[in-house]
Write a protein that holds these residues in place. Structure first.
Motif: not given
Length: 909
Positions: A496-497, A547-548, A832-836, A839-842
């Motif tokens: 979804a992210v 995801v990574g 963009a993927a790294m920023l997302a 945030a997702l990892g936290l």
């Protein structure tokens, strides 16, 4: 030339994409095959460690009986061979009647008879009472060695004449103050007449023929029969010491001594062979063992019929704890593996896309010569099998060699799926139509894409809500099972992210392209426009990077939470910087320990014994009463995890209503604050008032029914000298030699525990090592996969990029600007993927941590709180970003090395 020969020739001309795809399958197959095998290996090691850590009396399958064994079982002496007997045969029959694998786990049955309660006279000075027990066990000679004297011989012919020979351990002889060769007397109660109405009392001499010591004091045999090594002593400063010692006698002498004892107790046990425990049979073994423990067994005795006994053991509980840890490890790795699996699938899809691009001309030629769509897909599927099956076989073989555990068919499930993955992807991804720009696709296709993306977002929201509402459900899983909701939720959230990133990040690029449209310079406008119209390889690289990084940060949070949880559990279990437990310490010893360099303060906890309590006129259970100085305990524990509540300690220092004694009780007593109770203390009835309820587990008592009082308050009831058995010590940071000095001051064996030692033990255990290793492997695998994805994305986009550069070169575009154009191709997507992903990892730990069972690893009674270690998380993030940045730089540098003729011709290299 046939179609298949044509594709075979094409394979030879595009071997590197094929090798890359085969390498991905090989690595995935090896990792996914090694994963369950590694968990099985960890589970097996943890099972054996957990059961081996139990004391012999806890580990063995053991039963007791008050029946006298058959008389013929005592027909031999220590110097005669042991030919078994009815009891040994019965134990063998019970074991042989068990099903496998339990029969192999239990060792040969053993038994020991003990006559209890024979009073010895005369008493040595300083001993107020000496009770002697007699044990008969031929196999005890395998575990002891004589230190003085000789083995006991057969009994005398009649009572009151020659002495009976006994054998005491060296420590028991010292406690009883009995020298080898010294005779003492016991009382024998003989039946006088045939009808048994009259009794005859005689004095029977007993001589100590020798002393012994254990060959291996750590042997489970001595834990099962610890009374054979040490005597129980009860010291009273006013009247002296009461000693209760157990002596070994010749089996033939045991019936002779039967009239001298109060009763006979026979213990039967089967040792547990930890080496035979394994992950593959653990579930069946535990189920069979629980069934056996709940089934009465018949054993013989001197009087027919023999009694029935029920065996007991703590081994099933230890196996259940190990199973819970293994199930939690399996679930955690399955949870984390859902992300890498998705990235592996995306990487394989990129490799297949690259392979199909290389074979585009051959496929077009085959189609022109009459090959149908099904024929082309079938040929591609066959080609994929030729690539995938050998690679998957090699990967599984490598996993079998690297992780040698017993084979299970379940280990081959993932390699089989990996073997068919290239065939499925090659058949599905083949598109016979000419590819167009992604932003010019038909409205119908866009509608399908929007519907799929909306479905992913809705599923992610539903899964998150269900998981948050359900909470912890790990305890309902058996080993090898996986909670599908818990495993799929992180991947759904990541998808979804990724969808949101693809939808949102073109918006600022469109605005940037609009601003650059009328500005000088082509690279910014062209790069932003291309990023909007054809964003890299679509969802694949975005998903991989999101995801990574999310999985890397989630693994870091789990690592820090696990380690902080282990530390907190160790502090709660020890209760101070140093916990000393041993025989009662004298005041001088406590003061000497308190004055040691490195010691800040000492809290002494005195066990006042087990008292009967009454409340409201109704008698309740017995309570273990403990006394401590509240101020000292507050000073020692400070802000340690699991410290005794400060408000309860302060309440102990305050006076209760009237003259009642303030007391804090355990939850097991179910007494409310303000309740009054009567304590039967040293022959007196003491009124007490409950001022609070403490935690269920405390460091000063192993009982669930305990009460705590202020030693000053209980001392006012009756003046007495406190001799604590537990010392809680607050240390300076550099007090490394205190433990050695404490052992010397105690003058005997004491148990010393520190939180650091407990932490090291848990982290070094099989489950602790396995969990940490699994998390680090996931972190490393994600970094490699994401790096590979970035490079493969650049390679997959190479044909379109080269055609664009060929056109730009004819218009005068300089070659030195090629790298900047390629950086625009990868940069916005990666950023963009790294920023997302960050945030997702936290945020992911907040969603899933409540559904994971980490207390099985930490050893604590409660789930550890979420812990974010800034240094670890920043290090992981920096390392991941460095790997991805290096991959981007490498891809840009490789993309600039192109031959001019190939670029101008728009051909592939």
């Amino acid at each position: 030339m046939t179609l298949y020969r044509l594709l075979h020739r094409q394979f030879r001309h595009s071997r590197w994409p094929s090798v890359l795809l085969a390498s991905i399958v090989l690595v995935v197959s090896a990792l996914l095959c090694a994963w369950p095998r590694a968990v099985d290996a960890m589970y097996t090691a943890d099972l054996r460690e957990s059961v081996a850590e139990l004391a012999g009396s806890q580990q063995a399958v053991r039963a007791f009986s008050s029946a006298f064994p058959p008389t013929e079982d005592f027909s031999h002496t220590f110097t005669e061979p042991d030919d078994g007997g009815r009891t040994a045969d019965a134990l063998t029959d019970i074991r042989e009647g068990l099903a496998q694998p339990l029969a192999s786990v239990l060792g040969e049955g053993r038994w020991l008879a003990t006559g209890v309660g024979s009073r010895v006279t005369p008493l040595p000075e300083g001993i107020r009472e000496l009770i002697l027990n007699y044990a008969a066990d031929m196999q005890a000679l395998d575990y002891l060695e004589l230190t003085e004297g000789e083995l006991p011989g057969p009994p005398p012919a009649e009572y009151g004449g020659e002495p009976v020979e006994i054998l005491l351990s060296q420590a028991s002889a010292e406690s009883a103050r009995w020298q080898v060769g010294e005779e003492r007397n016991i009382t024998v109660l003989l039946r006088g007449s045939a009808d048994g109405d009259s009794r005859e009392v005689r004095e029977q001499p007993v001589v100590l023929s020798g002393t012994y010591a254990a060959k291996d004091p750590g042997s489970p045999y001595w834990s099962l029969n610890n009374s054979l090594l040490t005597a129980a002593e009860d010291f009273n400063p006013d009247t002296g010491t009461a000693v209760n010692a157990t002596a070994l006698v010749s089996p033939a002498a045991f019936p002779f001594l039967a009239p001298a004892v109060d009763h006979v107790q026979t213990s039967y046990w089967y040792p547990v062979s930890t080496d035979t425990l394994s992950a593959g049979t653990a579930g069946q073994t535990a189920a069979q063992l629980r069934e056996f423990l709940g089934t009465p067994q018949n054993v013989p005795s001197a009087v027919s019929p023999g009694p029935t006994v029920v065996f007991g053991s703590e081994t099933p509980a230890a196996m259940a704890d190990a199973t819970q840890r293994a199930a939690s490890t399996h679930q955690i790795l399955a949870l984390l593996a859902s992300g890498p699996l998705g990235v592996c699938l995306a990487t394989a899809a990129l490799a297949v896309r690259l392979l199909l691009e290389r074979r585009r001309d051959a496929l077009a030629l085959a189609s022109a010569r009459g090959a149908g769509d099904l024929q082309l897909r079938g040929a591609l599927a066959l080609d994929g099998l030729l690539i995938g099956v050998p690679a998957a076989v090699l990967g599984a073989l490598a996993a079998f060699l690297l992780v040698p555990v017993p084979f299970s068919p379940a280990h081959l499930l993932w390699p089989v799926l990996a073997a068919f993955l290239p065939a499925v992807l090659m058949a599905v991804q083949h598109r016979p139509e000419v590819q167009t720009r992604q932003d010019l696709t038909s409205s119908a296709r866009n509608r399908w894409r929007v519907s799929a993306e909306a479905a992913v977002v809705v599923l992610a929201v539903i899964a998150t809500i269900l998981l948050s509402g359900r909470g912890l459900a790990q305890g309902s899983l058996e080993y090898g099972e996986v909670d599908p909701l818990l495993s799929a939720t992180p991947l759904l959230i990541a998808l979804a992210v990724g969808v949101l990133v693809l939808r949102l990040y073109p918006l600022p690029l469109q605005e940037f392209a609009r601003l650059r449209r009328r500005s000088p310079g082509l690279v910014g406008f062209l790069g932003a426009s291309r990023a909007v119209r054809a964003p890299g390889a679509g969802l694949v690289p975005v998903l991989a990077l999101v995801v990574g990084l999310a999985v890397v940060l989630l693994s870091g949070v789990l690592l820090s939470t696990f380690r902080e949880g282990v530390t907190a559990a160790a502090e709660a279990r020890v209760g101070a910087d140093l916990r000393i437990q041993g025989p009662p310490f004298a005041d001088a010893q406590v003061e000497e320990i308190r004055s040691l360099d490195g010691v800040m303060s000492v809290a002494a906890v005195t066990d006042l014994g087990r008292l009967r309590t009454e409340t409201g006129g109704r008698q309740t259970k017995d309570v273990d009463l403990h006394a401590v100085s509240p101020d000292a305990l507050l000073g020692v524990q400070g802000d340690l995890s699991g410290a005794f509540p400060a408000d309860l300690l302060n309440a102990l220092s305050e006076r209760a209503s009237g003259d009642a004694l303030p007391v804090v009780v355990s939850p097991a007593l179910a007494l409310e604050e303000g309740a009054t109770l009567e304590l039967r203390y040293r022959g007196m009835s003491v009124e007490a008032e409950v001022v609070g309820t403490g935690p269920a587990e405390v460091v000063f008592s192993s009982s669930t029914a305990w009460a705590l009082v202020d030693e000053a308050a209980i001392g006012a009831v009756e003046e007495r000298t406190f001799q604590p058995s537990v010392l809680l010590v607050d240390l300076h940071d550099d007090a490394g030699s205190v433990t050695d000095t404490v052992a010397a001051i105690a003058g005997g064996p004491v148990l010393q525990q520190t939180p650091g030692e407990q932490v090291e033990r848990v982290l070094a255990s099989a489950s602790g090592r396995g969990l940490q290793l699994g998390l680090w492997v996931v972190i490393g695998a994600m970094a490699v996969l994401c790096s590979l994805t970035v490079v493969m994305t650049a390679v997959a986009n190479a044909p379109a990029r080269k055609r664009l550069i060929a056109l730009l070169r004819t218009l005068g575009f300089p070659q030195r600007r090629d790298g900047a154009l390629m950086l625009w191709e990868l940069g916005p997507m990666t950023g963009a993927a790294m920023l997302a992903g960050t945030a997702l990892g936290l945020l992911l730990p907040l969603v899933i941590l409540g559904a994971l069972n980490l207390s099985a690893f930490t050893g604590g009674s409660v789930e550890p709180a979420l812990a974010l270690h800034p240094g670890l998380l920043l290090g992981l993030m920096a390392g991941f970003l460095l790997v991805v940045a290096a991959s981007v730089v490498g891809a840009v540098a490789a993309g600039r090395r192109q031959r001019l003729a190939a670029v101008l011709g728009g051909t592939d290299i």
